[in-house]
Design an enzyme around this catalytic site. Sequence first.
Site, mmCIF file in Angstrom:
data_model
loop_
_atom_site.group_PDB
_atom_site.id
_atom_site.type_symbol
_atom_site.label_atom_id
_atom_site.label_comp_id
_atom_site.label_asym_id
_atom_site.label_seq_id
_atom_site.Cartn_x
_atom_site.Cartn_y
_atom_site.Cartn_z
ATOM 1 N N ASP A 117 3.697 1.321 4.573
ATOM 2 C CA ASP A 117 2.315 1.197 4.146
ATOM 3 C C ASP A 117 2.077 -0.228 3.664
ATOM 4 O O ASP A 117 2.836 -0.745 2.840
ATOM 5 C CB ASP A 117 2.051 2.192 3.009
ATOM 6 N N TYR A 119 -0.876 -3.439 2.519
ATOM 7 C CA TYR A 119 -1.787 -3.699 1.397
ATOM 8 C C TYR A 119 -2.640 -4.868 1.865
ATOM 9 O O TYR A 119 -2.744 -5.886 1.217
ATOM 10 C CB TYR A 119 -0.880 -4.090 0.232
ATOM 11 N N HIS A 124 -9.385 -4.965 -1.578
ATOM 12 C CA HIS A 124 -8.674 -3.871 -2.252
ATOM 13 C C HIS A 124 -7.593 -4.416 -3.193
ATOM 14 O O HIS A 124 -7.479 -3.977 -4.345
ATOM 15 C CB HIS A 124 -8.043 -2.934 -1.213
ATOM 16 N N ARG A 133 -3.591 -4.658 -13.646
ATOM 17 C CA ARG A 133 -3.024 -5.771 -14.411
ATOM 18 C C ARG A 133 -4.160 -6.659 -14.905
ATOM 19 O O ARG A 133 -4.301 -7.809 -14.485
ATOM 20 C CB ARG A 133 -2.071 -6.598 -13.527
ATOM 21 N N GLU A 189 -6.883 7.035 -0.242
ATOM 22 C CA GLU A 189 -6.977 5.683 0.298
ATOM 23 C C GLU A 189 -7.303 5.820 1.780
ATOM 24 O O GLU A 189 -6.539 6.422 2.536
ATOM 25 C CB GLU A 189 -5.674 4.900 0.098
ATOM 26 N N GLU A 191 -7.352 4.468 5.319
ATOM 27 C CA GLU A 191 -6.551 3.432 5.973
ATOM 28 C C GLU A 191 -6.569 3.633 7.487
ATOM 29 O O GLU A 191 -7.030 4.656 7.994
ATOM 30 C CB GLU A 191 -5.097 3.503 5.488
ATOM 31 N N ASP A 223 -4.125 8.129 2.585
ATOM 32 C CA ASP A 223 -2.903 7.953 1.797
ATOM 33 C C ASP A 223 -3.190 8.411 0.368
ATOM 34 O O ASP A 223 -3.490 7.618 -0.519
ATOM 35 C CB ASP A 223 -2.516 6.461 1.839
ATOM 36 N N ARG A 227 -2.943 8.261 -9.216
ATOM 37 C CA ARG A 227 -2.971 6.954 -9.892
ATOM 38 C C ARG A 227 -2.237 6.943 -11.223
ATOM 39 O O ARG A 227 -1.683 5.914 -11.621
ATOM 40 C CB ARG A 227 -4.427 6.524 -10.132
ATOM 41 N N GLN A 230 1.458 6.865 -10.403
ATOM 42 C CA GLN A 230 1.745 5.545 -9.837
ATOM 43 C C GLN A 230 1.786 4.448 -10.907
ATOM 44 O O GLN A 230 2.698 3.607 -10.920
ATOM 45 C CB GLN A 230 0.662 5.222 -8.796
ATOM 46 N N TYR A 234 5.532 2.483 -11.148
ATOM 47 C CA TYR A 234 5.655 1.550 -10.017
ATOM 48 C C TYR A 234 6.377 0.244 -10.319
ATOM 49 O O TYR A 234 6.664 -0.515 -9.385
ATOM 50 C CB TYR A 234 4.278 1.272 -9.398
ATOM 51 N N LYS A 243 2.745 8.577 -4.391
ATOM 52 C CA LYS A 243 2.313 8.549 -2.986
ATOM 53 C C LYS A 243 3.056 9.562 -2.112
ATOM 54 O O LYS A 243 2.511 10.025 -1.107
ATOM 55 C CB LYS A 243 2.604 7.167 -2.381
ATOM 56 N N THR A 247 0.742 12.308 2.974
ATOM 57 C CA THR A 247 -0.123 11.331 3.633
ATOM 58 C C THR A 247 -0.694 12.036 4.861
ATOM 59 O O THR A 247 0.066 12.559 5.679
ATOM 60 C CB THR A 247 0.677 10.090 4.058
ATOM 61 N N THR A 334 -5.402 0.470 1.988
ATOM 62 C CA THR A 334 -6.811 0.813 1.806
ATOM 63 C C THR A 334 -7.727 -0.220 2.451
ATOM 64 O O THR A 334 -7.549 -1.422 2.261
ATOM 65 C CB THR A 334 -7.133 0.872 0.302
ATOM 66 N N GLU A 348 -11.559 2.307 -6.931
ATOM 67 C CA GLU A 348 -12.435 1.138 -6.820
ATOM 68 C C GLU A 348 -13.901 1.553 -6.918
ATOM 69 O O GLU A 348 -14.707 0.903 -7.566
ATOM 70 C CB GLU A 348 -12.204 0.429 -5.483
#
Lengths: 401, 401
Positions: A117, A119, A124, A133, A189, A191, A223, A227, A230, A234, A243, A247, A334, A348
């Site tokens: 997967d 990114y 995104h 963060r 997500e 995708e 996907d 959250r 995760q 992570y 995750k 999927t 995503t 988002e």
Amino acid sequence: MQTSWVPGADQSGHSVHHLPYGSFTSPRNSEPRLGVRIGDRVLDLCDNAEDLAPEGPLRAALRRPNLQGLLPLGRESWDELRTSLQRFLTDPAKAHDLVDVSQVSLHAAFEPADYVDYYASEHHATNLGRLFRPDSAPLMPNWKHLPVGYHGRAGTLVPSGVNIKRPSGQRRTPDGEIVFGPSARLDIEAEMGFVVGAPTALGDTASVDSFADHVFGLCLVNDWSARDIQAWEYQPLGPYLGKSFATSYGAWITPLAALEAAKTEAPEQDPRPLPYLTEKDRYSYDIELAVTLNGTTVSRPNYRDMYWTPAQMLAHMTVNGASLRPGDFYASGTISGPERSQVGAFIELTWGGKEPMKLDDGTERTFLKDGDIVSITATARGAAGTTLELAEVTAGVLPAD
Amino acid sequence: MQTSWVPGADQSGHSVHHLPYGSFTSPRNSEPRLGVRIGDRVLDLCDNAEDLAPEGPLRAALRRPNLQGLLPLGRESWDELRTSLQRFLTDPAKAHDLVDVSQVSLHAAFEPADYVDYYASEHHATNLGRLFRPDSAPLMPNWKHLPVGYHGRAGTLVPSGVNIKRPSGQRRTPDGEIVFGPSARLDIEAEMGFVVGAPTALGDTASVDSFADHVFGLCLVNDWSARDIQAWEYQPLGPYLGKSFATSYGAWITPLAALEAAKTEAPEQDPRPLPYLTEKDRYSYDIELAVTLNGTTVSRPNYRDMYWTPAQMLAHMTVNGASLRPGDFYASGTISGPERSQVGAFIELTWGGKEPMKLDDGTERTFLKDGDIVSITATARGAAGTTLELAEVTAGVLPAD
């Protein structure tokens, strides 16, 4: 435009210029078979193998229950079969009664080998960086130099229609307490997924210009992402249980050849990537997605906005000598555009759960409730002025145990 | 102690109390077959299937080229076969000429489904945290609450004996320049790998107390790591190309049942983990490893020092409802003890490449040079006072293209 003998096919999202492949059972066959969707019907490739392919590996591949026989044969065989299918479906002498798509059950279109997967959307990655963060630069220093990606769980890739049980796991509360329970922030997500056909040997690479030689086709992907699980797990090795529970993918695989008319320029890249990521002919696909929650379309991302192209993702995956197997699958990450109305994840769309979406039934959502149904659909330009409808990915959320 | 009719077996690391399984070809059979190592010989399970198992799935499994037939049958069948093998190999009436292990080539003992790599050694995680993130706390806040892990590339798992080409990739120089080329910091990670047999359905879990019901056996692993590629790529989604070029494993799988006498207490955990990670009967295995580089033994880690046990890693992997498939494989992460002489990776042994190792041939090493040969071996206590020798993982480093 070519005219098919299948009633209604020419005007549909499944004319002879589309021809996606799937594995199906029907009242006529209880064991999965390889089929091609045409209009609202399914052509059985096993039954018609003698008409469609000469004696040999291609004919044998049509008698397999899914794409695994066809995938390793490579671009020349894929194109030969496509030409043969178009000839067959436009030759009135071949007209016969096909099974209705409403009568079939779909199964795994291919046997997933490894699943990666990516990114690849700048929008995104920037949004998630801000949310996960808030005190650092949203994009990591590596993001514009390489397509960031990671391996997911191939064994939990499921075709559209399989409902998804809400996962349980660890999370940290805002007070810093570690608790266990059903995810309270279950997200999606939207995708695009790419199915690898032609393999490579260990130690070899698949160059950025060999994309169409190795990749058979594509499909939509959801996907699913927990959250809260995760966010806690992570660091430093990446997403895992947030995750790996499931999927979902669209169960009809659209061949790359159907998307020639949907090719479009990919975003310019600055800084210019290293030579192994630089395409002679750089392109993306103009594919318009719609994300629908309980009947309300909540977002309309477009694939053409992705910063890293599928050719770059393939080249990156193998530049270290990692081999490819037929059935390897990689997804874009995503798909989010620059506007809030174009993002492919609820985190988002609701800005971390702080700004709920309003649904047509009068309710609001941040993350998913039990019983919710998510559907991702997409259209793209096909040959001869046709429109392709990519296979939807639809699944409901089942409660945790 | 049981006495075998195979010459020398009783005194070897491969008595009837060990009996690891592998897939082999020999001058007698050019197609891979399932075999069991006994002394310096290999028992052909296909040839002896009628003697070893009643008509049915177990007998059919012995005629498969590798463990894939045996794995899904589960603990009861695995134990039944082990009893039958011990009876057969100790019954003088069954004595016959077996192929010498020096005459066989080994193949993939199982077909890897998904591959998960953990990070279960507190000493290793602390060392790597200090080296990769010198300005932060070495252990992330989650580390003592859950076994941190991620998915690796199953398609590049290779049995011992397959030499490894040095990977190329992106790295950032100390000046901040982004360059492409062969990894200059190619490293090893000495790990233990666990082969899952009995599957679960999507949405189900495998509890921490069901470890021996699901896991068939174990083997040594060398998780090759390109530290320069890894350091540049790994944030925020974890290791990818720095690991995915190859992972080597010992080609004879030691069944769990052989390791009863090697069970030992696992380190006490503080804080106490959540209930789904709390074992009724918490144990680890006392397995003494040796890491050898070009003939010089450079480190002696012991598996018993691992903070997270294999039962905890299995329970964590499935607590979100992720299904298990026969052939799923998970590895412990680098096995490092508290002393510098007990670490399982060169980055720790040479403290980031700053303190070279001295080899017996008078040369020094930090990371691997082309032509270097790495071997990981291990011994453990077997039943009746015997010693088990786990299958070595040995491979050489080939130059980049």
